[in-house]
Write an enzyme that holds these catalytic residues in place. Sequence first.
Site, PDB file in Angstrom:
ATOM      1  N   SER C  48       0.863  -1.180   0.000  1.00 19.02           N
ATOM      2  CA  SER C  48       0.000   0.000   0.000  1.00 19.02           C
ATOM      3  C   SER C  48       0.897   1.226   0.000  1.00 19.02           C
ATOM      4  CB  SER C  48      -0.900  -0.007   1.232  1.00 19.02           C
ATOM      5  OG  SER C  48      -1.809   1.083   1.173  1.00 19.02           O
ATOM      6  N   GLU C  49       0.562   2.214  -0.830  1.00 16.07           N
ATOM      7  CA  GLU C  49       1.487   3.319  -1.059  1.00 16.07           C
ATOM      8  C   GLU C  49       1.649   4.247   0.137  1.00 16.07           C
ATOM      9  OE1 GLU C  49      -1.230   2.625  -2.847  1.00 16.07           O
ATOM     10  OE2 GLU C  49      -2.287   4.429  -3.509  1.00 16.07           O
TER      11      GLU C  49
END
Lengths: 224, 224, 224, 224
Positions: C48-49
């Site tokens: 997840s960024e």
Amino acid sequence: MFDKRVQSAAEALAGLKDGDTVMLSGFQRIGAPDTLIMALIETGVKDLTIIANGTGHPGSGLAHLVEAGRVAKVICSSARGRGSEMSPFEKAWFGGKIGLELVPQGTFAERIRAGGAGHAGFYTPTAVGTDLAAGKEERRFGDRDYILETALTADFAMLRAERGDRFGNLIFHGSQANFGPVMATAAEITVAEVNHLEESPLDPHGVHAAGIFVDRVLHVPGGA
Amino acid sequence: MFDKRVQSAAEALAGLKDGDTVMLSGFQRIGAPDTLIMALIETGVKDLTIIANGTGHPGSGLAHLVEAGRVAKVICSSARGRGSEMSPFEKAWFGGKIGLELVPQGTFAERIRAGGAGHAGFYTPTAVGTDLAAGKEERRFGDRDYILETALTADFAMLRAERGDRFGNLIFHGSQANFGPVMATAAEITVAEVNHLEESPLDPHGVHAAGIFVDRVLHVPGGA
Amino acid sequence: MSNRLNRNQMAWRAAQDVADRSYVNLGIGIPVLVANYIPGERSVMLQSENGILGIGPAPAKDEIDPYFVDAGGQHVSLAPGGMLTDSIGAFTMITGGHIDVTLLGAFQVAGNGDFANWNALLANKGPLVGGAMDLAAGAREVRLIMAHTTREGEPRLVGKCSYPLTARGRASRIYTDLAVVDATASGFVVREIVEGMSRDALAAKSGAPLAFADDCRTLTAPEL
Amino acid sequence: MSNRLNRNQMAWRAAQDVADRSYVNLGIGIPVLVANYIPGERSVMLQSENGILGIGPAPAKDEIDPYFVDAGGQHVSLAPGGMLTDSIGAFTMITGGHIDVTLLGAFQVAGNGDFANWNALLANKGPLVGGAMDLAAGAREVRLIMAHTTREGEPRLVGKCSYPLTARGRASRIYTDLAVVDATASGFVVREIVEGMSRDALAAKSGAPLAFADDCRTLTAPEL
């Protein structure tokens, strides 16, 4: 299942070939993957481009590699030997047998980061107006001059870390990290030799190099 | 003696003035320095340029700050409110009362890093050929096109972390780090609110933001 | 009536192509559902960024740690071997080509792989780009999951995107409710088509010429 | 004979100008000796470019941790509140302007602050730049510690450096064995001069015009 553990240095180096570019971590011998480098010499590969901060302390794996004549070029921030005797690199360099690209150390690290992050280059104030800016684009932003430095990448990165797990996560100790975490990001294949290869995953808040960047982990007890 | 602890939010914000550029950490409200932002509203400063990933979740400090009319411009990767109702930012923006510079999130983070590391800019493949590359220099390196993105810096950075010590070292928890460590490097004055303010120094191998980047630490118990 | 896939079935189909031991970023919307359908014998590390590598299953209510949220704001757990990082670490993974596959939603895609997923030009809604352009530019492979047409029946597979682009030429495969289609140098190539839908009918729902693979198969999914 | 300072006395004099609560990088040679003479009531955080922030005193032999070495390869301890990082973290501190002062050795310095300290053009010695150019470009203030003349009596304070430059216009103060001299927009300005040396005699040992500050004082140091 993610299991990046390899059983031998030979397995760790599988795929390495003549003409490859290889990043080697380490600063003042701390964090240098000497076991992997000695195994690399065994493989017989040659014409390597080495990206490392120095050209090899006396007795180090890199000094042996250079002495064995396997290195075509070194990209580094220090090409000087210690003491009065010439280093294997200095002998080869003054003999015209090896190439050298000298880079300021911060620029050296950041060029590797650019490679690892997919950036083509960056503008830095370091080296503006010096011989090491020769041939590089100079450009003014605001009231200051900068030069353009471009990314470095490699076929292999070889690191030494204190701890690893089967997911490839790494933790370093003391001043051992140096170029390890950034080199891990910039190579096609990243190999780490670790003092402790843990059965259970490393503390997720304390990992210094994420497993996504590390392809193979070899257990090599001993320091540093 | 190094002692960066401050006793109040007012002290933490000393020197903040109209027209300043302020970085605010946080992603999906995790890591947002809401206590500092609410104190910032109290100070009455206005015409701020805010550098934050979003324009403020409903009920967040940043949403209140925008609603209070103190923000002249936001640089962010998301300017969208949640749900069907317009956010304070959307109302102000569609009303022509606030400026917006929309930046891809990775570019946003990296522009801050460039600011913190003293680089003027970098070439990234992100956004090439899109509207967000408009007006930016495009350049080919190797077989790929890149655009030039320039550094972001600020007068103040305001962060939220889980732990801090009097040297300014910070440790984050879970997904709380996000933009905190990089924003810490890019501001004249960096202020952190922390859940736990430790008497003894933090574990030196586990520090996520080094004290050198952090000027003031305020104890604000509670999450997140 | 053809056997049009529902959202879960589209996610299921996309999940079948996720390779063992791969690093994957899932966009919000249908893509995050892919995590539910990755075949059990495959190990996949979800990124997840906002700084999580290794998203685990949604936590039980009494096991929620409020500091762990994904890029969509959902509470998540951490998978074994995962690690936490900051936005710089997360986007080094993304723009540096370390994410094997990103699965994203989209409004439109062209036969050459251009696609649009960030700006639907909605009235009264501020723009949101987030990490979409970074993922689009940086992931090794970009796959899209999207309805074949709009609610009004307008094609989303088009000759040229009318919405603002996210990236040029980066989408390689599209999973729709009607077909699995590759974007190639010579345009769309249909790999799978739902039972009961003729090639002509699919072409009529598409805004650009479709080629059909020699081994074009029936697109099926279990009841979900 | 004048009261020429020895190496320890030069380091002592430089140490008197190191401010409380400052972040300092000391180059190898005489600069590292500065750490021994910083007045006890001042807290200073010493940085080493290989990834240590907060170098403590040299450890006793039985307390050496071999993983902790500084940029010069010496065993070091970690000071309270210090932390470990990698080369990227260390050079973010350096090029980003977070180091208040760097004290470096040098071969030559010009009145405008140009200086040369990295390449003495030695026969049979490879070049070494290390972090010198990054420190020179990035530290907020660059101060030099160097003998006023070469062993052969040639001036090291010059009109124009003949050795390859490290940076242009970045040195602000020079501590020599004979004087404390500032490099300014109008050239060298002497602030202190050792007892028994006339202004003319100092000028004769300098390769560029010297101005003398109105409050030019006697340079003294304790026996060391």
